[in-house]
Design a protein around this motif. Structure first.
Motif, PDB file in Angstrom:
ATOM      1  N   ARG A 271       0.828  -1.212   0.000  1.00  0.00           N
ATOM      2  CA  ARG A 271       0.000   0.000   0.000  1.00  0.00           C
ATOM      3  C   ARG A 271       0.861   1.261   0.000  1.00  0.00           C
ATOM      4  NH1 ARG A 271      -4.223  -2.531   4.422  1.00  0.00           N
ATOM      5  NH2 ARG A 271      -5.387  -3.822   2.928  1.00  0.00           N
ATOM      6  N   ILE A 272       1.999   1.205   0.675  1.00  0.00           N
ATOM      7  CA  ILE A 272       2.920   2.347   0.657  1.00  0.00           C
ATOM      8  C   ILE A 272       3.333   2.666  -0.775  1.00  0.00           C
ATOM      9  CG2 ILE A 272       5.267   3.090   1.264  1.00  0.00           C
ATOM     10  CD1 ILE A 272       4.895   1.486   3.904  1.00  0.00           C
ATOM     11  N   LEU A 273       3.666   1.638  -1.533  1.00  0.00           N
ATOM     12  CA  LEU A 273       4.096   1.854  -2.916  1.00  0.00           C
ATOM     13  C   LEU A 273       2.958   2.413  -3.765  1.00  0.00           C
ATOM     14  CD1 LEU A 273       6.332  -1.286  -3.564  1.00  0.00           C
ATOM     15  CD2 LEU A 273       6.907   0.902  -2.503  1.00  0.00           C
ATOM     16  N   GLU A 274       1.741   1.919  -3.532  1.00  0.00           N
ATOM     17  CA  GLU A 274       0.594   2.439  -4.282  1.00  0.00           C
ATOM     18  C   GLU A 274       0.312   3.892  -3.910  1.00  0.00           C
ATOM     19  OE1 GLU A 274      -1.076   1.086  -6.809  1.00  0.00           O
ATOM     20  OE2 GLU A 274       0.429  -0.496  -6.700  1.00  0.00           O
ATOM     21  N   PHE A 275       0.343   4.198  -2.608  1.00  0.00           N
ATOM     22  CA  PHE A 275       0.126   5.581  -2.169  1.00  0.00           C
ATOM     23  C   PHE A 275       1.204   6.498  -2.740  1.00  0.00           C
ATOM     24  CE2 PHE A 275      -2.262   4.097   1.849  1.00  0.00           C
ATOM     25  CZ  PHE A 275      -3.484   4.331   1.250  1.00  0.00           C
TER      26      PHE A 275
ATOM     27  N   LYS B  12       2.951   6.146  -5.516  1.00  0.00           N
ATOM     28  CA  LYS B  12       2.726   6.355  -6.952  1.00  0.00           C
ATOM     29  C   LYS B  12       1.577   7.330  -7.197  1.00  0.00           C
ATOM     30  CE  LYS B  12       4.372   1.736  -8.205  1.00  0.00           C
ATOM     31  NZ  LYS B  12       3.974   0.376  -8.663  1.00  0.00           N
ATOM     32  N   ALA B  13       0.599   7.319  -6.277  1.00  0.00           N
ATOM     33  CA  ALA B  13      -0.569   8.192  -6.427  1.00  0.00           C
ATOM     34  C   ALA B  13      -0.343   9.581  -5.841  1.00  0.00           C
ATOM     35  CB  ALA B  13      -1.787   7.545  -5.768  1.00  0.00           C
ATOM     36  N   GLY B  14       0.862   9.835  -5.319  1.00  0.00           N
ATOM     37  CA  GLY B  14       1.158  11.143  -4.740  1.00  0.00           C
ATOM     38  C   GLY B  14       0.585  11.356  -3.354  1.00  0.00           C
ATOM     39  N   LYS B  15       0.193  10.266  -2.682  1.00  0.00           N
ATOM     40  CA  LYS B  15      -0.394  10.367  -1.345  1.00  0.00           C
ATOM     41  C   LYS B  15       0.690  10.090  -0.302  1.00  0.00           C
ATOM     42  CE  LYS B  15      -4.934   8.895  -3.032  1.00  0.00           C
ATOM     43  NZ  LYS B  15      -6.021   7.882  -2.923  1.00  0.00           N
ATOM     44  N   ARG B  16       1.604  11.022  -0.196  1.00  0.00           N
ATOM     45  CA  ARG B  16       2.781  10.826   0.652  1.00  0.00           C
ATOM     46  C   ARG B  16       2.418  10.700   2.131  1.00  0.00           C
ATOM     47  NH1 ARG B  16       8.162   9.308  -0.366  1.00  0.00           N
ATOM     48  NH2 ARG B  16       9.263   9.622   1.605  1.00  0.00           N
ATOM     49  N   ALA B  17       1.452  11.466   2.600  1.00  0.00           N
ATOM     50  CA  ALA B  17       1.097  11.427   4.023  1.00  0.00           C
ATOM     51  C   ALA B  17       0.599  10.045   4.429  1.00  0.00           C
ATOM     52  CB  ALA B  17       0.040  12.486   4.331  1.00  0.00           C
TER      53      ALA B  17
END
Length: 227
Positions: free
Chosen positions: A166-170, A172-177
């Motif tokens: 999920r970290i990698l997906e977030f 890639k989606a620009g959801k760093r927080a």
């Protein structure tokens, strides 16, 4: 239609209606190549399993075209790690002897799983970015393995594997927080495993996860200082 599996049998496998469990779903591509990926599965009733893969995944494409799968049950972090991050430098490709034939369906089972369910898909829908596949359980099988004492390391490693995907997906989606929050949890689990199971397979998995995350600019050492 009469159920092929009793509720008592499913309960022995840790499967109860309404309960989501983590498993490894193996399937076949159109070309006949075996594939495996970790996934949450839901037992809806005595003989119906629901699987919800993301629509861009190979599992989604395989279930859509082949309509069968094998659901492998295991508590070994190494199996979750290998199937989640196949193709990464820390893993490489799955070896040919990773799979063995199933009994009633074409998709194979994992050689090292503790048990498995063989499923035939009878319904499929797609909602936004996820598919919803419902399948009938045709066969369940458990291997006669000795009991294993519970250690917190296995749970922590498997949770870390799920969080890392999920970290990698977030990321890639620009959801760093959101990614940072999960990275902190992975760091805390890494510390736990180093305390309760030093030198274990779970600790080796965590070091490989740390290597993968570092390539995406997530340094677990930086988060560990927070705990």
């Amino acid at each position: 239609m009469k159920s092929l599996v009793s509720p008592e049998t499913l309960k022995r496998f840790g499967l109860q209606p309404g309960r989501i469990v983590e498993a490894i779903v193996s399937s076949y591509t159109v070309e006949g190549k075996p594939h495996a990926a970790p996934m949450g599965i839901l037992l809806e009733n005595q003989d119906t399993i629901t699987i919800k893969p993301y629509s861009e995944t190979q599992t989604y494409r395989n279930l859509k075209s082949q309509r069968q799968c094998t659901i492998n049950l295991t508590g070994e972090p190494e199996l979750f790690f290998i199937t989640a991050f196949k193709g990464e430098p820390e893993v490489g490709e799955l070896p040919k002897d990773f799979f063995l034939p199933a009994l009633k369906v074409k998709p194979p089972r994992l050689r090292d799983a503790d048990g498995w369910l063989e499923v035939e898909v009878f319904s499929s829908e797609t909602f936004k970015d996820r598919g919803v596949f419902k399948g009938r359980i045709l066969k369940v099988k458990a291997l006669n393995k000795p009991p294993k004492a519970y250690c917190r390391a296995e749970f922590a490693a498997i949770e870390s594997i799920i969080h890392t995907t999920r970290i990698l997906e977030f990321s890639k989606a620009g959801k760093r927080a959101q990614a940072e929050r999960l990275a902190g949890l992975v760091a805390s689990y890494r510390g736990l495993i180093s305390r309760v199971a030093p030198g274990s397979g779970a600790e080796k998995v965590m070091e490989k996860l740390a290597s993968i995350l570092s390539r995406y600019s997530f340094n677990l050492e930086a988060y560990e200082s927070l705990f």
